[in-house]
Design an enzyme around this catalytic site. Structure first.
Site, PDB file in Angstrom:
ATOM      1  N   GLU A  16      25.633  34.853 -12.596  1.00  0.00           N
ATOM      2  CA  GLU A  16      25.251  36.511 -13.199  1.00  0.00           C
ATOM      3  C   GLU A  16      26.149  36.778 -13.426  1.00  0.00           C
ATOM      4  O   GLU A  16      26.514  37.959 -14.278  1.00  0.00           O
ATOM      5  CB  GLU A  16      24.519  36.734 -11.971  1.00  0.00           C
ATOM      6  CG  GLU A  16      23.184  35.784 -10.806  1.00  0.00           C
ATOM      7  CD  GLU A  16      22.159  36.337 -12.100  1.00  0.00           C
ATOM      8  OE1 GLU A  16      21.932  37.399 -12.681  1.00  0.00           O
ATOM      9  OE2 GLU A  16      20.977  35.993 -11.340  1.00  0.00           O
TER      10      GLU A  16
ATOM     11  N   ARG B 161      25.576  38.304 -17.477  1.00  0.00           N
ATOM     12  CA  ARG B 161      24.791  39.855 -17.184  1.00  0.00           C
ATOM     13  C   ARG B 161      25.794  40.172 -17.879  1.00  0.00           C
ATOM     14  O   ARG B 161      25.820  41.004 -19.221  1.00  0.00           O
ATOM     15  CB  ARG B 161      24.712  39.874 -16.001  1.00  0.00           C
ATOM     16  CG  ARG B 161      22.989  39.697 -15.339  1.00  0.00           C
ATOM     17  CD  ARG B 161      22.393  40.722 -14.495  1.00  0.00           C
ATOM     18  NE  ARG B 161      21.699  39.637 -13.903  1.00  0.00           N
ATOM     19  CZ  ARG B 161      20.830  40.731 -13.427  1.00  0.00           C
ATOM     20  NH1 ARG B 161      20.168  41.565 -12.875  1.00  0.00           N
ATOM     21  NH2 ARG B 161      19.835  39.725 -12.656  1.00  0.00           N
TER      22      ARG B 161
ATOM     23  N   ASP C 195      15.950  26.094 -15.479  1.00  0.00           N
ATOM     24  CA  ASP C 195      16.001  26.267 -17.496  1.00  0.00           C
ATOM     25  C   ASP C 195      17.720  26.462 -18.595  1.00  0.00           C
ATOM     26  O   ASP C 195      17.672  26.066 -19.005  1.00  0.00           O
ATOM     27  CB  ASP C 195      15.213  27.986 -16.890  1.00  0.00           C
ATOM     28  CG  ASP C 195      16.261  28.811 -16.007  1.00  0.00           C
ATOM     29  OD1 ASP C 195      16.721  28.610 -15.631  1.00  0.00           O
ATOM     30  OD2 ASP C 195      14.969  29.348 -14.733  1.00  0.00           O
TER      31      ASP C 195
ATOM     32  N   GLU D 243      10.990  35.892 -19.687  1.00  0.00           N
ATOM     33  CA  GLU D 243      10.479  34.624 -20.401  1.00  0.00           C
ATOM     34  C   GLU D 243       9.443  35.319 -21.245  1.00  0.00           C
ATOM     35  O   GLU D 243       9.555  34.709 -22.440  1.00  0.00           O
ATOM     36  CB  GLU D 243      10.852  33.868 -19.839  1.00  0.00           C
ATOM     37  CG  GLU D 243      11.832  34.026 -19.202  1.00  0.00           C
ATOM     38  CD  GLU D 243      11.562  35.466 -17.295  1.00  0.00           C
ATOM     39  OE1 GLU D 243      11.428  35.519 -17.161  1.00  0.00           O
ATOM     40  OE2 GLU D 243      13.323  35.604 -17.132  1.00  0.00           O
TER      41      GLU D 243
ATOM     42  N   THR E 166      20.777  33.523 -22.456  1.00  0.00           N
ATOM     43  CA  THR E 166      19.985  33.548 -21.292  1.00  0.00           C
ATOM     44  C   THR E 166      19.476  34.915 -21.127  1.00  0.00           C
ATOM     45  O   THR E 166      19.135  35.705 -19.995  1.00  0.00           O
ATOM     46  CB  THR E 166      19.856  32.350 -20.467  1.00  0.00           C
ATOM     47  OG1 THR E 166      18.779  32.668 -19.308  1.00  0.00           O
ATOM     48  CG2 THR E 166      20.479  33.189 -19.113  1.00  0.00           C
TER      49      THR E 166
END
Ligand code: NAG
Ligand code: NAG
Ligand code: NAG
Length: 585
Positions: free
Chosen positions: A185, A189, A319, A478, A566
């Site tokens: 993360e 991010r 993913d 998504e 992502t």
């Protein structure tokens, strides 16, 4: 979340994992001040000086206990360009005014959230949208602020952008709410957010903070096998006792490549790229010897580089491991064929084992990608849809463009329309987090069988849906992500109408006095919708950015020039006109 042992994530690993322990790390009280003199960029003139306060701990001063045996240099050959976007024709005045009024609505939604973040949660990780307060969920480094920088730029909120950059200039990665940070993360991010905002604005403060953070995350690779653990425990990292886990989420290992490569491209220091090139070779070596050759299981033994577990999906936990393969190919200008090969081999397995066609009353030609387990060579497919898997449509489309695979373009469009169908099927106009569908025996479709639905369906659900394991919607991006990519690659204007319906549905169900909130049950009828006191930073970083971009001119974040990580952070592809910035060692 399907069960207590399962973390929902991959692209979102941290939703249900809280930081393990809380204690403030040592702070250095006297931090030197460094002044950068900005080069004036012709496109984006900026103020001439900005002050950066370095973090309290300098991670590059550590001597690694497990240094890399060699450094793989960045590919230095010719960068190829790729034509990803559709050639858009000029639009009519009426189309243009419709588009712009929709875009204004999206910008207002963002603006409201941002104003309330400033007023009630400034420098906190998240705004709590029901109580109008702040909370720290990702280390306490102002996650929403860093994640939103590029959206502020894209929406042309220049004074808010300037104010946010100032706040970034004093961020201290050594001042945190936890003893460890979630590497995945923090990478997608924070590091992704800083790099993309730097690529857009050329603001040196952002690069300085990205390098500091990249060096901290790089310290997470100082393990015996140079595979990073899920948690970067700061003290262990300083002592040299970090070690990867034996049951670790595969996406948490496989999703550093874009950010680390971009950091090497911008700084000219190949160490970050080299660290992820090593991970790529670990995945490559195992690709054909897993229980489902071509794919890697959702959990891996990262400590021993073993891939023996037996669950496979494009959804939660795995993913972005797949998503990053074609995107890496694009970011390095097509110079690393290994990403093409690994991606196409993985997608062969997806086509063979995971794709299914649901049965719907109108026999829609759509697809979903499910989740499978393998036992003694036998694959059992769960006919499950996940909001997190909805990125797969966009991934297949991008891969189809990069590798000239019309069959992948077709699959990508059908996956995208699958998620759009699930949105429109529920009374809120929003798709649930996880659900099962009744399915056809083959991808060619089947006649709707009302009796079969009556017999096995849960009749409270829309027809064709068999079960909803997780009925919430937590402001995820998504579905609109894939719709945006399909729009930019086809120019199909009906996708803008679809996006507008989705946006209105989401606003109606999630808007609060302070911003937007996740909801408990997308199958709730109007008036009975329960909101949660949570607005994840990806609402501003991703969801609203994609809604804004689909109503923008097609050259704003042109997909020929940018690769989005992502977390929807656009990283600039070093195409020739830009490559003067890059020096390779
Ligand atoms: C961090 O340490 C490295 C190596 O000791 C040094 O080259 C660098 O200048 C330091 N950075 C700052 C901001 O002090
Ligand atoms: C550490 O972070 C907290 C919360 O973001 C902030 O209030 C505090 O001023 C910071 N401390 C230092 C020494 O930077
Ligand atoms: C893995 O299997 C695929 C498909 O059978 C094949 O094309 C590929 O070369 C194999 N890769 C390796 C590394 O053996």
């Amino acid at each position: 979340m399907a069960g207590p042992a399962r973390a929902t994530g991959g692209r979102r690993l941290c939703n249900c994992i809280t930081l393990i322990a809380v204690s403030v790390t040592t702070l250095l009280l006297f931090r030197p001040i460094v002044t950068f003199v900005l080069p004036l960029n012709i496109d984006n003139p900026l103020p001439t000086t900005t002050t950066v306060i370095p973090s309290g701990f300098n991670w590059t001063s550590l001597i690694p206990h497990n240094p890399p045996k060699s450094i793989t240099p960045l590919p230095s050959g010719k960068f190829h360009s790729f034509a990803v976007q559709h050639e858009f024709e000029p639009e009519s005045p009426s189309d243009s005014s419709k588009r712009l009024s929709r875009r204004t609505a999206v910008k207002s939604a963002f603006d409201k959230c941002w104003k309330n973040y400033k007023a009630h949660a400034w420098l906190r990780d998240e705004l709590e949208p029901l109580s109008g307060s702040g909370k720290d969920t990702y280390g306490g480094w102002a996650a929403t602020l860093v994640d939103s920088l590029d959206t502020l730029w894209i929406m042309d909120l220049q004074s808010d952008f300037r104010e946010a950059v100032k706040a970034v200039s004093v961020l201290d990665w050594a001042n945190t709410t936890g003893t460890a940070c979630n590497m995945f993360e923090t990478n997608i991010r924070y590091l992704g957010g800083l790099l993309a905002a730097f690529d857009l604005s050329q603001e040196p403060v952002l690069l300085a903070k990205a390098v500091e953070l990249g060096d901290m995350l790089y310290a997470g690779f100082d393990t015996p096998n140079r595979i990073p653990p899920f948690w970067l425990n700061f003290e262990q990292a300083k002592q040299g006792s970090l070690i990867a886990e034996t049951h670790q989420i595969s996406a948490s290992v496989g999703s550093f490549s874009l950010e680390f490569t971009r950091l090497s491209q911008i700084t000219g220091d190949p160490k970050y790229y080299s660290a992820v090139a090593h991970l790529t070779s670990v995945f490559e070596e195992s690709q054909n010897s897993t229980a489902m050759p071509g794919m890697w299981p959702t959990f891996i033994d990262a400590r021993n580089a073993r891939f023996d577990e037996n669950s496979f999906t494009l959804g939660a936990l795995a993913d972005s491991l797949y998503e990053y393969l074609p995107k890496m190919y694009s970011l390095v200008g097509g110079q690393e064929k290994i990403y093409e090969k690994m991606y196409l081999d993985a997608m062969d397995a997806v086509k063979k084992h995971l794709l299914f066609r649901p049965t719907t009353p109108d026999n829609k030609d759509i697809l979903f990608s499910g989740s499978a387990t393998v036992s003694q060579g036998v694959v059992t497919l769960g006919h499950e849809g996940q909001h997190l898997s909805c990125f797969a449509g966009g991934m297949f489309i991008l891969g189809g463009k990069l590798f000239s695979r019309p069959d992948h373009l077709d699959i990508g469009a059908k996956l995208t329309h699958g998620c759009a169908y699930a949105y429109e099927a529920f009374p809120t106009g929003i798709m649930p987090e996880i659900f099962d569908m009744m399915h056809c025996a083959s991808l060619d479709g089947c006649e709707w069988d009302e009796q079969r639905w009556q017999n096995q369906g849960n009749l409270d659900l829309p027809r064709g849906f068999a079960r909803v394991q997780s009925p919430s919607y937590i402001l995820r991006p998504e579905a609109i992500e894939s719709i945006f990519i399909l729009y930019r690659t086809t120019g199909d204007k009906t996708l803008q109408d679809l996006a507008w319906r989705m946006f209105q549905s989401i606003q109606k169900a999630t808007e609060t006095p302070y911003g937007n909130a996740g909801i408990e049950d997308v199958n709730a009828v109007n008036g009975k919708i329960q909101q949660k006191n949570s607005m994840e930073s990806f609402w501003l970083a991703e969801t609203l950015k994609y809604f804004y971009l689909i109503f923008s001119e097609s050259d704003l974040i042109n997909l020929d020039d940018y690769v989005l990580n992502t977390e929807a952070h656009p990283l600039r592809r070093p195409v020739p006109h830009y490559s003067s910035r890059i020096s390779y060692n």
